[in-house]
Design an enzyme around this catalytic site. Structure first.
Site, PDB file in Angstrom:
ATOM      1  N   THR A  42       0.823  -1.215   0.000  1.00  0.00           N
ATOM      2  CA  THR A  42       0.000   0.000   0.000  1.00  0.00           C
ATOM      3  C   THR A  42       0.853   1.259   0.000  1.00  0.00           C
ATOM      4  O   THR A  42       0.641   2.171  -0.798  1.00  0.00           O
ATOM      5  CB  THR A  42      -0.930   0.015   1.232  1.00  0.00           C
ATOM      6  N   CYS A  43       1.814   1.338   0.903  1.00  0.00           N
ATOM      7  CA  CYS A  43       2.558   2.595   1.046  1.00  0.00           C
ATOM      8  C   CYS A  43       3.259   2.975  -0.251  1.00  0.00           C
ATOM      9  O   CYS A  43       3.143   4.095  -0.730  1.00  0.00           O
ATOM     10  CB  CYS A  43       3.579   2.485   2.177  1.00  0.00           C
ATOM     11  N   CYS A  48       1.430   6.258   0.615  1.00  0.00           N
ATOM     12  CA  CYS A  48       2.369   7.344   0.961  1.00  0.00           C
ATOM     13  C   CYS A  48       3.149   7.886  -0.221  1.00  0.00           C
ATOM     14  O   CYS A  48       3.231   9.099  -0.415  1.00  0.00           O
ATOM     15  CB  CYS A  48       3.391   6.857   1.985  1.00  0.00           C
ATOM     16  N   LYS A  51       0.992   9.385  -3.257  1.00  0.00           N
ATOM     17  CA  LYS A  51       0.314  10.565  -2.678  1.00  0.00           C
ATOM     18  C   LYS A  51       1.287  11.732  -2.524  1.00  0.00           C
ATOM     19  O   LYS A  51       1.012  12.858  -2.912  1.00  0.00           O
ATOM     20  CB  LYS A  51      -0.312  10.149  -1.344  1.00  0.00           C
ATOM     21  N   GLY A 175     -12.992  12.818   7.098  1.00  0.00           N
ATOM     22  CA  GLY A 175     -12.157  13.928   7.566  1.00  0.00           C
ATOM     23  C   GLY A 175     -10.847  13.447   8.147  1.00  0.00           C
ATOM     24  O   GLY A 175     -10.212  14.145   8.929  1.00  0.00           O
ATOM     25  N   TYR A 177      -6.864  11.320   7.634  1.00  0.00           N
ATOM     26  CA  TYR A 177      -5.615  11.555   6.908  1.00  0.00           C
ATOM     27  C   TYR A 177      -5.849  11.615   5.396  1.00  0.00           C
ATOM     28  O   TYR A 177      -5.436  12.551   4.728  1.00  0.00           O
ATOM     29  CB  TYR A 177      -4.670  10.375   7.088  1.00  0.00           C
ATOM     30  N   GLU A 181      -5.663  14.911   2.771  1.00  0.00           N
ATOM     31  CA  GLU A 181      -4.536  14.945   1.834  1.00  0.00           C
ATOM     32  C   GLU A 181      -5.036  15.088   0.391  1.00  0.00           C
ATOM     33  O   GLU A 181      -4.513  15.905  -0.383  1.00  0.00           O
ATOM     34  CB  GLU A 181      -3.680  13.684   1.997  1.00  0.00           C
ATOM     35  N   ARG A 204     -10.037  13.652  13.544  1.00  0.00           N
ATOM     36  CA  ARG A 204     -10.361  13.201  14.906  1.00  0.00           C
ATOM     37  C   ARG A 204      -9.136  12.542  15.535  1.00  0.00           C
ATOM     38  O   ARG A 204      -8.381  11.840  14.867  1.00  0.00           O
ATOM     39  CB  ARG A 204     -11.517  12.200  14.855  1.00  0.00           C
ATOM     40  N   HIS A 434      18.225  31.047  13.003  1.00  0.00           N
ATOM     41  CA  HIS A 434      17.500  32.234  12.582  1.00  0.00           C
ATOM     42  C   HIS A 434      17.873  32.616  11.158  1.00  0.00           C
ATOM     43  O   HIS A 434      19.043  32.560  10.818  1.00  0.00           O
ATOM     44  CB  HIS A 434      17.843  33.388  13.536  1.00  0.00           C
ATOM     45  N   GLU A 439      12.530  27.759  14.687  1.00  0.00           N
ATOM     46  CA  GLU A 439      13.095  28.340  15.914  1.00  0.00           C
ATOM     47  C   GLU A 439      12.005  28.709  16.924  1.00  0.00           C
ATOM     48  O   GLU A 439      12.271  28.821  18.119  1.00  0.00           O
ATOM     49  CB  GLU A 439      13.982  29.547  15.604  1.00  0.00           C
TER      50      GLU A 439
HETATM   51  P1  NDP Z   1      -9.233   7.646   9.234  1.00  0.00           P
HETATM   52  O1  NDP Z   1      -9.658   6.601  10.190  1.00  0.00           O
HETATM   53  O2  NDP Z   1      -8.066   8.506   9.503  1.00  0.00           O
HETATM   54  O3  NDP Z   1     -10.487   8.631   8.984  1.00  0.00           O
HETATM   55  C1  NDP Z   1     -11.727   8.177   8.606  1.00  0.00           C
HETATM   56  C2  NDP Z   1     -12.650   9.359   8.412  1.00  0.00           C
HETATM   57  O4  NDP Z   1     -13.874   8.903   7.849  1.00  0.00           O
HETATM   58  C3  NDP Z   1     -13.012  10.048   9.711  1.00  0.00           C
HETATM   59  O5  NDP Z   1     -13.097  11.427   9.463  1.00  0.00           O
HETATM   60  C4  NDP Z   1     -14.378   9.462  10.065  1.00  0.00           C
HETATM   61  O6  NDP Z   1     -15.213  10.358  10.740  1.00  0.00           O
HETATM   62  C5  NDP Z   1     -14.955   9.266   8.675  1.00  0.00           C
HETATM   63  N1  NDP Z   1     -15.952   8.206   8.603  1.00  0.00           N
HETATM   64  C6  NDP Z   1     -15.838   6.923   9.017  1.00  0.00           C
HETATM   65  N2  NDP Z   1     -16.958   6.226   8.717  1.00  0.00           N
HETATM   66  C7  NDP Z   1     -17.786   7.083   8.092  1.00  0.00           C
HETATM   67  C8  NDP Z   1     -19.088   6.975   7.552  1.00  0.00           C
HETATM   68  N3  NDP Z   1     -19.752   5.820   7.584  1.00  0.00           N
HETATM   69  N4  NDP Z   1     -19.634   8.064   6.996  1.00  0.00           N
HETATM   70  C9  NDP Z   1     -18.976   9.229   6.963  1.00  0.00           C
HETATM   71  N5  NDP Z   1     -17.735   9.414   7.446  1.00  0.00           N
HETATM   72  C10 NDP Z   1     -17.153   8.345   8.020  1.00  0.00           C
HETATM   73  O7  NDP Z   1      -9.115   6.871   7.856  1.00  0.00           O
HETATM   74  P2  NDP Z   1      -8.386   7.188   6.488  1.00  0.00           P
HETATM   75  O8  NDP Z   1      -9.153   6.398   5.503  1.00  0.00           O
HETATM   76  O9  NDP Z   1      -8.227   8.641   6.240  1.00  0.00           O
HETATM   77  O10 NDP Z   1      -6.907   6.604   6.734  1.00  0.00           O
HETATM   78  C11 NDP Z   1      -6.708   5.272   7.142  1.00  0.00           C
HETATM   79  C12 NDP Z   1      -5.386   5.099   7.856  1.00  0.00           C
HETATM   80  O11 NDP Z   1      -4.325   5.177   6.953  1.00  0.00           O
HETATM   81  C13 NDP Z   1      -5.111   6.140   8.920  1.00  0.00           C
HETATM   82  O12 NDP Z   1      -5.604   5.745  10.170  1.00  0.00           O
HETATM   83  C14 NDP Z   1      -3.618   6.256   8.928  1.00  0.00           C
HETATM   84  O13 NDP Z   1      -3.058   5.439   9.923  1.00  0.00           O
HETATM   85  C15 NDP Z   1      -3.189   5.747   7.571  1.00  0.00           C
HETATM   86  N6  NDP Z   1      -2.687   6.865   6.755  1.00  0.00           N
HETATM   87  C16 NDP Z   1      -1.605   7.570   7.177  1.00  0.00           C
HETATM   88  C17 NDP Z   1      -1.142   8.634   6.435  1.00  0.00           C
HETATM   89  C18 NDP Z   1       0.027   9.430   6.910  1.00  0.00           C
HETATM   90  O14 NDP Z   1       0.702   9.006   7.835  1.00  0.00           O
HETATM   91  N7  NDP Z   1       0.312  10.608   6.330  1.00  0.00           N
HETATM   92  C19 NDP Z   1      -1.781   9.030   5.171  1.00  0.00           C
HETATM   93  C20 NDP Z   1      -2.904   8.229   4.848  1.00  0.00           C
HETATM   94  C21 NDP Z   1      -3.336   7.193   5.612  1.00  0.00           C
HETATM   95  P3  NDP Z   1     -15.184  10.535  12.340  1.00  0.00           P
HETATM   96  O15 NDP Z   1     -14.008  11.375  12.640  1.00  0.00           O
HETATM   97  O16 NDP Z   1     -16.471  11.206  12.635  1.00  0.00           O
HETATM   98  O17 NDP Z   1     -15.098   9.150  12.891  1.00  0.00           O
END
Ligand code: NDP
Length: 452
Positions: A42-43, A48, A51, A175, A177, A181, A204, A434, A439
């Protein structure tokens, strides 16, 4: 002579699986790694790396704009999505070759196909049987989408990286990661972006000041964030998609991207039948040595749903191999793991949020929001946030949080300080470089007043 074909068979050639397998091969173990998709996982292939290449590409839009404030005449710029996607794909092909080479160099046999556990020492790959003294599950995770009518019209991040056309209008649901992005990438490249979140803030689990700052900075760049909103259904209408929202409103878009979380890839690979215990989210239950409920079966990375980050999968893969193939028992330390979100602007964090720290005891907060020097001439109204969470009793810095340019590069260094148990007094005694934004992390002297 062992009674098994291999000392180790790994399921999944992603970050964790490749690291574990190639180290084991290097230590002289007979290793096979089974992969049904692309080596790199995946990464490297769908996360990663591609992206980040798109984030780099998207950032030029802002850079061209900002250059004018520094005296540049920027005429005739144009952007071609297909060129970027093709260049990104060429780089992924190169990386896949590099990963295949690493496996070859360490005498690891690559078995292409879908692996399935038959018993605690046997894996079947498309009718072929491989026996092994130990089996390592490194099967990663996959996007999960809610079951709503018309969801088949939505795409996930996998397809978003492969779109043949840049969408004029895209709605992103979620909302986390991935959602923020992609919102940054598509908005910078010129798409109209609406992000639908059911909560009242992005990201969150992150510090509340970070969450609100990122939301307002993304809105300044033109991302429309609909808070407290949910999608009832999707419907295809000609080339467009109609989204029916719970509040009765309808949105129209060219693409709808769901980034609503990921789940471990543990289904239909024979785990339950072999007696491998899964938790309520379907993740493989492992002990601190990455061992599952079956003695000969281990698991690392996202399929265990501990901290789902590539460097953690790599650390777990290494710990597994050192422990089992090099008589060097290692456990992964999950304290103070830094992470970044490559949104525009980016976010980076290490340690505790203010809320989590307060739940443990009294804290002092240092917080600064400022316009970076670069934007004095660029004219861009972008602000940076830096925050330190300090333990009142010990003066130890418990958390560092940043929203703004170069946040991931800056916070990586601070993660070492936190790992060493640095105090605020030691941050204060550190001479800044600086003029930099970084800083500010060593010059914040006045705490945020306590609210009674
Ligand atoms: P996340 O778990 O980070 O976020 C899921 C989002 O979807 C939350 O905002 C959640 O809302 C929302 N959600 C979940 N279920 C529903 C639903 N049924 N209807 C509407 N909204 C919903 O998942 P991602 O898919 O963004 O990423 C998965 C994982 O991948 C991450 O946990 C991370 O570890 C990894 N990742 C890391 C990255 C990095 O390090 N830069 C980049 C990309 C991925 P709510 O907040 O209300 O629960």
């Amino acid at each position: 002579m062992s009674r098994y074909d291999y000392d180790l068979v790994t399921l999944g050639a992603g970050s964790g699986g490749v690291r574990a397998s190639r180290l084991a091969g290097g230590y002289g173990a007979r290793v096979a790694v089974v992969e049904k998709s692309r080596v790199g996982g995946t990464c490297v292939m769908r996360g990663c790396v591609p992206k980040k290449l798109l984030v780099y590409g998207a950032h030029y839009a802002e850079d061209f704009h900002d250059a004018r404030g520094y005296g540049w005449t920027v005429d005739g710029t144009g952007f071609d999505w297909t060129t970027l996607v093709d260049a990104k794909n060429a780089e992924l092909n190169r990386l896949e070759g590099v990963y295949q080479g690493i496996l070859r160099d360490n005498k690891v046999t690559l078995v292409e196909g879908a692996g399935r556990i038959v018993d605690p020492h046997t894996v079947e790959v498309d009718g072929r049987t491989l026996t092994a003294e130990k089996i390592l599950l490194a099967t990663g995770g996959r996007a999960v989408l809610p079951r709503i009518p018309g969801i088949e019209h939505a795409i996930t991040s996998d397809q978003a990286l492969e779109l043949r056309r840049l969408p004029r209008r895209i709605v992103i649901v979620g909302g986390g990661y991935i959602a923020v992005e992609f919102a940054g990438i598509f908005r910078a490249l010129g798409s109209e972006v609406t992000e639908i979140i059911r909560a009242d803030a992005l990201l969150r689990g992150f510090d509340e000041d970070v969450r609100s700052m990122l939301g307002s900075e993304m809105e300044k760049k033109g991302v429309v964030i609909r808070r407290g909103s949910t999608v009832r259904s999707l419907e295809k209408k000609g080339d467009a998609l109609l989204l029916a929202l719970a509040d009765g409103e309808t949105l129209e878009a060219d693409e709808v991207l769901y980034a609503t979380g990921r789940a471990p890839n543990t289904r239909d690979i024979g785990l339950e039948e072999a007696g491998v215990a899964l938790n309520d989210k379907g993740a493989v239950v492992v002990d601190e040595w990455n061992r599952s409920s079956v003695d000969s079966i281990f698991a690392v990375g996202d399929c265990t749903d501990r901290i789902n980050l590539t460097p953690i999968a790599i650390a777990e893969g290494r710990a597994f191999t050192e422990t089992n193939f090099n008589r060097n028992p290692i456990k992964v330390d999950y304290e103070n793991v830094a992470s970044a979100v490559f949104s525009l602007p980016p976010v980076a964090t290490v340690g505790l949020t203010e809320a989590r720290a307060r739940a443990r005891g009294p804290v002092t907060i240092f917080l600064t929001r400022f316009k970076g020097m670069r934007h004095t001439l660029s004219g861009r109204d972008e602000r940076t946030l830096m925050k330190l969470v300090v333990d009142k009793a010990t003066d130890r810095v418990l958390g560092c949080h940043m929203v703004g340019a170069d946040a991931p590069e800056i916070v990586q260094g601070l993660a070492i300080a936190l790992k060493c148990g640095a105090t605020k007094a030691q941050f204060d005694a550190t001479v800044g470089i600086h003029p930099t934004a970084a800083e500010e992390f060593v010059t914040m002297r006045v705490p945020v007043p306590e609210t009674p």
